[in-house]
Scaffold this motif. Structure first.
Motif, PDB file in Angstrom:
ATOM      1  N   ILE A 110       0.813  -1.218   0.000  1.00  0.00           N
ATOM      2  CA  ILE A 110       0.000   0.000   0.000  1.00  0.00           C
ATOM      3  C   ILE A 110       0.850   1.274   0.000  1.00  0.00           C
ATOM      4  CG2 ILE A 110      -1.969  -1.099   1.109  1.00  0.00           C
ATOM      5  CD1 ILE A 110      -1.019   0.003   3.766  1.00  0.00           C
ATOM      6  N   TRP A 111       2.180   1.142   0.020  1.00  0.00           N
ATOM      7  CA  TRP A 111       3.032   2.332  -0.113  1.00  0.00           C
ATOM      8  C   TRP A 111       2.787   3.003  -1.455  1.00  0.00           C
ATOM      9  CZ3 TRP A 111       6.772   4.217  -3.389  1.00  0.00           C
ATOM     10  CH2 TRP A 111       7.603   5.237  -2.907  1.00  0.00           C
ATOM     11  N   THR A 112       2.384   2.226  -2.447  1.00  0.00           N
ATOM     12  CA  THR A 112       2.138   2.759  -3.790  1.00  0.00           C
ATOM     13  C   THR A 112       1.073   3.853  -3.765  1.00  0.00           C
ATOM     14  OG1 THR A 112       2.673   0.593  -4.699  1.00  0.00           O
ATOM     15  CG2 THR A 112       1.519   2.130  -6.140  1.00  0.00           C
ATOM     16  N   ALA A 113       0.073   3.686  -2.896  1.00  0.00           N
ATOM     17  CA  ALA A 113      -0.995   4.683  -2.830  1.00  0.00           C
ATOM     18  C   ALA A 113      -0.455   6.055  -2.438  1.00  0.00           C
ATOM     19  CB  ALA A 113      -2.072   4.242  -1.848  1.00  0.00           C
ATOM     20  N   GLY A 114       0.605   6.099  -1.628  1.00  0.00           N
ATOM     21  CA  GLY A 114       1.192   7.376  -1.243  1.00  0.00           C
ATOM     22  C   GLY A 114       1.753   8.138  -2.433  1.00  0.00           C
ATOM     23  N   ALA A 115       2.366   7.408  -3.374  1.00  0.00           N
ATOM     24  CA  ALA A 115       2.888   8.056  -4.573  1.00  0.00           C
ATOM     25  C   ALA A 115       1.757   8.652  -5.402  1.00  0.00           C
ATOM     26  CB  ALA A 115       3.688   7.053  -5.404  1.00  0.00           C
ATOM     27  N   VAL A 116       0.629   7.929  -5.476  1.00  0.00           N
ATOM     28  CA  VAL A 116      -0.520   8.434  -6.237  1.00  0.00           C
ATOM     29  C   VAL A 116      -1.147   9.631  -5.529  1.00  0.00           C
ATOM     30  CG1 VAL A 116      -2.790   7.841  -7.146  1.00  0.00           C
ATOM     31  CG2 VAL A 116      -0.945   6.161  -7.219  1.00  0.00           C
ATOM     32  N   LEU A 117      -1.254   9.578  -4.217  1.00  0.00           N
ATOM     33  CA  LEU A 117      -1.849  10.681  -3.466  1.00  0.00           C
ATOM     34  C   LEU A 117      -1.015  11.956  -3.584  1.00  0.00           C
ATOM     35  CD1 LEU A 117      -3.040   8.858  -0.214  1.00  0.00           C
ATOM     36  CD2 LEU A 117      -4.417   9.638  -2.148  1.00  0.00           C
ATOM     37  N   ALA A 118       0.293  11.804  -3.707  1.00  0.00           N
ATOM     38  CA  ALA A 118       1.136  12.988  -3.900  1.00  0.00           C
ATOM     39  C   ALA A 118       0.763  13.701  -5.197  1.00  0.00           C
ATOM     40  CB  ALA A 118       2.612  12.589  -3.912  1.00  0.00           C
ATOM     41  N   ARG A 126      -6.898  15.426 -12.151  1.00  0.00           N
ATOM     42  CA  ARG A 126      -6.353  14.976 -13.439  1.00  0.00           C
ATOM     43  C   ARG A 126      -5.001  14.294 -13.253  1.00  0.00           C
ATOM     44  NH1 ARG A 126      -8.952  19.703 -14.102  1.00  0.00           N
ATOM     45  NH2 ARG A 126     -10.556  19.861 -15.728  1.00  0.00           N
ATOM     46  N   TRP A 127      -4.156  14.890 -12.432  1.00  0.00           N
ATOM     47  CA  TRP A 127      -2.867  14.264 -12.138  1.00  0.00           C
ATOM     48  C   TRP A 127      -3.086  12.942 -11.421  1.00  0.00           C
ATOM     49  CZ3 TRP A 127       1.866  17.742 -10.803  1.00  0.00           C
ATOM     50  CH2 TRP A 127       1.959  18.778 -11.740  1.00  0.00           C
ATOM     51  N   ALA A 128      -4.069  12.912 -10.525  1.00  0.00           N
ATOM     52  CA  ALA A 128      -4.366  11.681  -9.791  1.00  0.00           C
ATOM     53  C   ALA A 128      -4.827  10.581 -10.737  1.00  0.00           C
ATOM     54  CB  ALA A 128      -5.432  11.951  -8.737  1.00  0.00           C
ATOM     55  N   ALA A 129      -5.655  10.939 -11.705  1.00  0.00           N
ATOM     56  CA  ALA A 129      -6.133   9.947 -12.674  1.00  0.00           C
ATOM     57  C   ALA A 129      -4.974   9.390 -13.504  1.00  0.00           C
ATOM     58  CB  ALA A 129      -7.183  10.587 -13.588  1.00  0.00           C
ATOM     59  N   PHE A 130      -4.049  10.255 -13.876  1.00  0.00           N
ATOM     60  CA  PHE A 130      -2.891   9.812 -14.661  1.00  0.00           C
ATOM     61  C   PHE A 130      -2.036   8.825 -13.868  1.00  0.00           C
ATOM     62  CE2 PHE A 130       1.689  10.536 -15.391  1.00  0.00           C
ATOM     63  CZ  PHE A 130       1.794  10.067 -16.701  1.00  0.00           C
ATOM     64  N   ALA A 131      -1.692   9.174 -12.620  1.00  0.00           N
ATOM     65  CA  ALA A 131      -0.817   8.321 -11.811  1.00  0.00           C
ATOM     66  C   ALA A 131      -1.495   7.001 -11.470  1.00  0.00           C
ATOM     67  CB  ALA A 131      -0.404   9.057 -10.538  1.00  0.00           C
ATOM     68  N   SER A 132      -2.779   7.052 -11.095  1.00  0.00           N
ATOM     69  CA  SER A 132      -3.470   5.821 -10.713  1.00  0.00           C
ATOM     70  C   SER A 132      -3.674   4.895 -11.911  1.00  0.00           C
ATOM     71  CB  SER A 132      -4.812   6.158 -10.074  1.00  0.00           C
ATOM     72  OG  SER A 132      -5.620   6.925 -10.954  1.00  0.00           O
ATOM     73  N   THR A 133      -3.791   5.449 -13.091  1.00  0.00           N
ATOM     74  CA  THR A 133      -3.912   4.611 -14.295  1.00  0.00           C
ATOM     75  C   THR A 133      -2.627   3.843 -14.556  1.00  0.00           C
ATOM     76  OG1 THR A 133      -5.533   6.129 -15.268  1.00  0.00           O
ATOM     77  CG2 THR A 133      -4.387   4.636 -16.766  1.00  0.00           C
ATOM     78  N   ILE A 151      -8.881  -5.970  -9.715  1.00  0.00           N
ATOM     79  CA  ILE A 151      -9.742  -4.894 -10.203  1.00  0.00           C
ATOM     80  C   ILE A 151     -10.295  -4.081  -9.031  1.00  0.00           C
ATOM     81  CG2 ILE A 151     -11.905  -4.405 -11.411  1.00  0.00           C
ATOM     82  CD1 ILE A 151     -11.331  -6.807 -13.188  1.00  0.00           C
ATOM     83  N   HIS A 152     -10.639  -4.763  -7.953  1.00  0.00           N
ATOM     84  CA  HIS A 152     -11.169  -4.069  -6.771  1.00  0.00           C
ATOM     85  C   HIS A 152     -10.143  -3.099  -6.201  1.00  0.00           C
ATOM     86  CE1 HIS A 152     -11.850  -3.683  -2.397  1.00  0.00           C
ATOM     87  NE2 HIS A 152     -13.124  -3.599  -2.748  1.00  0.00           N
ATOM     88  N   ASN A 153      -8.903  -3.559  -6.044  1.00  0.00           N
ATOM     89  CA  ASN A 153      -7.852  -2.706  -5.487  1.00  0.00           C
ATOM     90  C   ASN A 153      -7.522  -1.547  -6.407  1.00  0.00           C
ATOM     91  OD1 ASN A 153      -7.674  -4.361  -3.233  1.00  0.00           O
ATOM     92  ND2 ASN A 153      -6.060  -5.647  -4.131  1.00  0.00           N
ATOM     93  N   VAL A 154      -7.472  -1.838  -7.710  1.00  0.00           N
ATOM     94  CA  VAL A 154      -7.151  -0.792  -8.682  1.00  0.00           C
ATOM     95  C   VAL A 154      -8.229   0.295  -8.674  1.00  0.00           C
ATOM     96  CG1 VAL A 154      -7.044  -0.308 -11.161  1.00  0.00           C
ATOM     97  CG2 VAL A 154      -5.684  -2.158 -10.189  1.00  0.00           C
ATOM     98  N   VAL A 157      -8.023   2.541  -5.451  1.00  0.00           N
ATOM     99  CA  VAL A 157      -6.979   3.568  -5.515  1.00  0.00           C
ATOM    100  C   VAL A 157      -7.356   4.653  -6.508  1.00  0.00           C
ATOM    101  CG1 VAL A 157      -4.566   4.016  -6.113  1.00  0.00           C
ATOM    102  CG2 VAL A 157      -5.166   1.980  -4.796  1.00  0.00           C
ATOM    103  N   TRP A 158      -7.910   4.257  -7.640  1.00  0.00           N
ATOM    104  CA  TRP A 158      -8.254   5.209  -8.698  1.00  0.00           C
ATOM    105  C   TRP A 158      -9.325   6.186  -8.217  1.00  0.00           C
ATOM    106  CZ3 TRP A 158     -12.149   6.175 -12.569  1.00  0.00           C
ATOM    107  CH2 TRP A 158     -11.664   6.846 -13.695  1.00  0.00           C
ATOM    108  N   VAL A 159     -10.402   5.663  -7.634  1.00  0.00           N
ATOM    109  CA  VAL A 159     -11.493   6.527  -7.183  1.00  0.00           C
ATOM    110  C   VAL A 159     -11.053   7.402  -6.008  1.00  0.00           C
ATOM    111  CG1 VAL A 159     -13.789   6.541  -6.131  1.00  0.00           C
ATOM    112  CG2 VAL A 159     -13.292   4.979  -8.019  1.00  0.00           C
TER     113      VAL A 159
END
Length: 414
Positions: A110-118, A126-133, A151-154, A157-159
């Protein structure tokens, strides 16, 4: 007198950066703990150890980078996301196939989510959608085939990241709106203060020149006409005024900035209370009777000055509108919680609706010089007038009043 510039920064975004800093450290520890607990089941544990060494060092060294929007650069975000995606893809090489097919966690977990949240906090949804994709694609490659858990985890994080990014954008827009509102309030108060001072001096002189010039006739009448035109122009300028343009901080984490110009208050020693009687006594004269209590009437210096100025404005109105033969009385009452000053005259009084008409014409003597002053120090002004029976102005000020209220707002820089 020179003015002091006060800068107020407002931000609801900064707590998000602090939370992200703690999240990155805790999730890094969590990911390392997962690896240690399953060390003997990894096919290439040395590869995982090398990755976690990089991940731990990167997380700790880059903590200042996630302290605010200014330090969190695009280059850092790209490198941070690269480390997260690399960890996801390395999991297939370091971990066993059985654990991967059973839905085991990736190396960064779940450390990956921190990179997306940044990305979300820095650039919005828009930046969040790009990183989470990109993270979603990396997870699908890692799993080999889409599964329900993947798919559930992805999607989670995306939403979540897009929602946080959208909230950040709304918060920034709200901060700019609030900054603009505070700036307008500051400009309005400054305009009212200037209007009071101008009304008590320049406008009164122009009005007198107009009346005297018209009465004398000849060349003086032309001078009176010009003075009247300048009085109207000055009233219009005072009633309108300009509002400065709000600023936006270079550091988005600090939100919008408000720059308010504050004129330093005249010094009264150490700020000890002054005796209101001493400020009102000079108004006494042949046609003005001053009645005071037997003892001192202490009041904060700034509040006392404003109250005395309001009394002076009321007496100016008596001289201007009640006639040369009108008399006035000033009564000071010292109550336990408030001070009441009453200014009464024996003039013809004010016709009903005249004050509202005067305000509509830009004549703001009562509205600004009296009521405005009392409002700014937390007091009230009540005007009672009966045609043919004179006018009475009652000014009430709480003893706790300290002075004119400016824009009150604080925000700390990080």
């Amino acid at each position: 007198m020179p003015k002091l510039e006060r800068v107020m920064a407002m931000s609801v975004e900064q707590p998000l950066w602090r939370a992200l800093t703690g999240y990155r450290v805790l999730t890094m520890i969590y990911a390392v703990g997962l690896f240690i607990s399953a060390y003997d089941r990894f096919e290439r544990p040395w590869l995982a150890v090398a990755y976690f060494a990089v991940l731990a060092g990167w997380t700790l060294v880059t903590l200042p980078k996630v302290a605010g929007a200014a330090s969190c650069t695009k280059r850092f975000l790209a490198a941070d996301l690269t480390i997260a995606i690399t960890g996801i893809l390395l999991t297939r090489l370091a971990d066993s196939t059985a654990r991967i097919e059973a839905g085991g966690p990736t190396l960064p977990s779940i450390w990956t989510a921190g990179a997306v949240l940044a990305f979300a906090i820095k650039g919005g949804w828009r930046w969040a959608a790009f990183a989470s994709t990109l993270v979603a694609v990396a997870n699908l490659i890692h799993r080999g085939a889409p599964t329900r858990d993947t798919i559930h985890n992805v999607l989670l994080v995306w939403v979540a990241s897009i929602a946080i990014g959208y909230v950040v954008e709304v918060a920034r827009a709200s901060e700019r709106t609030l900054a603009r509102a505070l700036e307008i309030e500051a400009a309005t108060r400054e305009r009212e203060r200037l209007a009071r001072d101008i009304h008590d001096s320049v406008l009164q002189v122009l009005a007198m020149v107009q009346r005297r010039g018209t009465a004398l006739g000849g060349g003086a009448a032309e001078l009176g006409r010009m003075a009247g035109e300048q009085e109207v122009a000055l009233r219009t300028l005072v009633s309108g005024g300009l509002v400065p343009v709000s600023r936006v901080s270079e550091d988005a984490a600090q939100g919008a900035l408000v720059r308010a110009l504050d004129a330093p208050e005249p010094s009264d020693g150490a700020g000890d209370p002054v005796d209101l009687r001493a400020l009102l006594a000079p108004y006494a004269g042949a046609k003005v009777t001053f009645s005071e209590p037997g003892g001192p009437v202490p009041l904060a210096p700034a509040a006392a000055r404003e109250l005395a100025a309001a009394v002076g404005a009321a007496l100016d109105n008596v001289r201007a509108h009640a006639g040369d033969g009108a008399r006035a009385w000033i009564l000071v009452e010292d109550w336990p919680d408030e001070i009441i000053v009453t200014v009464r005259d024996d003039g013809p009084g004010i016709p009903e609706g005249r004050l509202a008409q005067a305000e509509g014409e830009g004549r703001l003597g009562v509205a600004l010089s009296i009521r405005g002053r009392l409002r700014d120090i937390g007091g009230t002004a009540e005007l009672i007038s009966v045609p043919g029976q004179g006018t009475e102005v009652e000014l009430k000020v709480p003893k706790a009043a300290e002075g004119p209220k400016g824009v009150r707002g604080k925000a700390e820089k990080r």
